[in-house]
Enzyme design. Structure first.
Site, mmCIF file in Angstrom:
data_model
loop_
_atom_site.group_PDB
_atom_site.id
_atom_site.type_symbol
_atom_site.label_atom_id
_atom_site.label_comp_id
_atom_site.label_asym_id
_atom_site.label_seq_id
_atom_site.Cartn_x
_atom_site.Cartn_y
_atom_site.Cartn_z
ATOM 1 N N LYS A 125 96.132 35.265 58.744
ATOM 2 C CA LYS A 125 96.403 33.823 58.857
ATOM 3 C C LYS A 125 97.109 33.372 57.596
ATOM 4 O O LYS A 125 96.951 33.983 56.541
ATOM 5 C CB LYS A 125 95.083 33.056 58.986
ATOM 6 N N ASP A 165 100.303 27.109 64.193
ATOM 7 C CA ASP A 165 98.934 26.598 64.194
ATOM 8 C C ASP A 165 99.115 25.097 63.937
ATOM 9 O O ASP A 165 100.203 24.563 64.198
ATOM 10 C CB ASP A 165 98.089 27.291 63.101
HETATM 11 N N1 GLU Z 1 97.153 29.779 65.701
HETATM 12 C C1 GLU Z 1 96.748 30.341 66.953
HETATM 13 C C2 GLU Z 1 95.319 30.852 66.847
HETATM 14 O O1 GLU Z 1 94.515 30.231 66.187
HETATM 15 C C3 GLU Z 1 97.753 31.336 67.508
HETATM 16 C C4 GLU Z 1 98.064 32.494 66.614
HETATM 17 C C5 GLU Z 1 99.191 33.391 67.121
HETATM 18 O O2 GLU Z 1 99.773 33.113 68.162
HETATM 19 O O3 GLU Z 1 99.467 34.375 66.426
HETATM 20 O O4 GLU Z 1 94.929 31.822 67.443
#
Ligand code: GLU
Length: 443
Positions: A125, A165
């Site tokens: 992340k 996100d």
């Molecule tokens: N931000 C999204 C999550 O919390 C998607 C992440 C992604 O698609 O890599 O899973």
């Protein structure tokens, strides 16, 4: 002291001030106690100590110039948490609240979530404390280009694949992708959530929200309950909330609320989604404008969506947005099920209230996994250099969500805690990662 407690104590000692990371680690590790007890090899191999320590944490300066010519400096993050089952995968969050502890909690959750999808993606992340709200397109572009000028060194289609996100949508992904391609010369699937003209996947925009509803539909169907006619309360007004509302309505439920950081709307007749899309997606405006489309609706400043009586509550805004008191109110008003579209939106006290009252509660790492699962489908399409139809992607998404429901309910059964989907999600997500880590030696 138990192995789990020892590791948790060390997490708190070693990561001072990272409250959200402590919270996420405790929630997961508490549920793993059962698996740890049954498999002494985990302790012998130091599996939990390794699991709670990110493989790599990158923090960097992001300088950019605003429209007044003033130099601004933000802090950038990418936490590459675990690559046991695939390249790091997870979103980028742009929000003033972002700090290392928040990115670590999100990265840690992502490891288990990505495992549950059944697809080969590890967990990571990133993000920044940059606030896109109120910034011009040029300022957002300047920030994104500066951010990528540092980040590109650490990512790649087979290394680490960021996505959106909170605060990162199609506009930001476009600017980030353009800069990556310019610096590296590589036209590769290094980001997901891309636009359809340059490698994006159909249904990725809808995926988290639709996936949440597919999960709730599968879970409730197993209990003999249908979605049609149910009253649904949703918090948030971003991508997840909007498409959860759209799918819930398509399946015959009535969605009566949405919220943003300034207030919430209650529309007893059912939310007018076309109005919300225009306010949020086209004009990047505030929900307070909703009343100009629907004068009969109520708008309230501040918090309060969880006071609306409902059958199903879907927190789709942000972490710790639903506390113990909110949970009690939901229970008192007859709510039967809660599904998390956001990451860790319920506080530990709220989760205790749900479990004690036998609410069907599906935690974020299972319920909102449809977004990242569809990102992995975008990666597959990029690798194959082709694109699937909307129907094809949507059908795969639905299959994945139904499969996650089966996995988490089977794990809950197996460990003697039927219908405890918190434990089920943590245990099922953990098993695959743990096996892969054991197989790959002490790394
Ligand atoms: N931000 C999204 C999550 O919390 C998607 C992440 C992604 O698609 O890599 O899973």
């Amino acid at each position: 002291m138990s192995y789990v407690s020892e590791v948790l104590q060390e997490v708190v000692r070693r990561n001072p001030g990272e409250a959200e990371f402590h919270q996420a680690a405790k929630e997961v590790l508490d549920s793993l106690q059962l698996a740890i007890d049954a498999n002494p090899i985990y302790q012998k191999q130091g599996l939990l100590e390794r699991l709670v320590e990110p493989e790599r944490q990158i923090m960097f300066r992001v300088p950019w110039v605003d429209d007044e010519g003033k130099v601004r400096v933000n802090r950038g993050f990418r936490v590459q948490f675990n690559s046991a089952i695939g390249p790091y995968k997870g979103g980028l969050r742009l929000h003033p609240s972002v700090n290392l502890g928040i990115i670590k909690f999100l990265g840690f959750e992502q490891v288990f979530k990505n495992s549950l999808t059944g697809l080969p993606i590890g967990g990571g992340k990133g993000g920044s404390d940059f606030d896109p709200k109120g910034k011009s397109d040029r300022e957002v572009m300047a920030f994104c280009q500066s951010f990528m000028t540092e980040l590109y060194k650490y990512i790649g289609a087979d290394v680490d694949v960021p996505a959106g996100d909170i605060g990162v949508g199609a506009r930001e992904i476009g600017f980030l992708y353009g800069q990556y391609k310019r610096i590296t010369g590589l036209y590769e699937g290094v980001l997901t959530g891309k636009g359809l003209t340059y490698g994006g996947s159909l249904a990725r925009t809808q995926a988290t929200g639709y996936g949440l509803i597919y999960m709730m539909e599968a879970m409730l169907a197993a209990k003999g309950i249908g979605l049609a006619g149910k009253t649904v309360v949703i918090s948030g007004a971003g991508n997840v909330a909007i498409y959860a509302a759209e799918k819930a309505m398509a399946l015959g439920a009535k969605v009566v609320s949405l919220s943003d950081s300034t207030g919430w709307v209650y529309d007893a007749e059912g939310i007018d989604l076309a109005a919300v899309k225009e306010i949020k997606e086209v004009r990047r405006g505030r929900l307070s404008e909703y009343k100009s489309y629907r004068p009969q609706a109520e708008y309230h400043d501040g918090k309060g969506v969880w006071s609306i009586p409902c059958d199903i509550a879907l927190p789709c805004a942000t972490q710790n947005e639903l506390d113990g008191e909110d949970a009690k109110l939901l229970v008192k008003n007859g709510c039967i099920a809660v599904g998390e579209g956001a990451n860790m939106p319920s506080t530990p006290e709220a989760v205790d209230v749900f479990l004690a009252n036998k609410i069907y509660y599906v935690p974020g790492k299972a319920a909102n996994a449809g977004g990242v699962a569809t990102s992995a489908l975008e990666m597959s399409q990029n690798s194959m250099r082709l694109s699937w139809t909307f129907e094809e992607v949507d059908a795969r998404l639905k299959g994945i969500m139904v499969n996650i429901y089966h996995q988490i309910s089977a794990a809950a059964e197996k460990y003697g805690v039927p219908d405890n989907f918190v434990a089920g999600a943590n245990l099922a997500g953990f098993e695959k990662v743990a096996d892969a880590m054991l197989a790959q030696g002490i790394v």
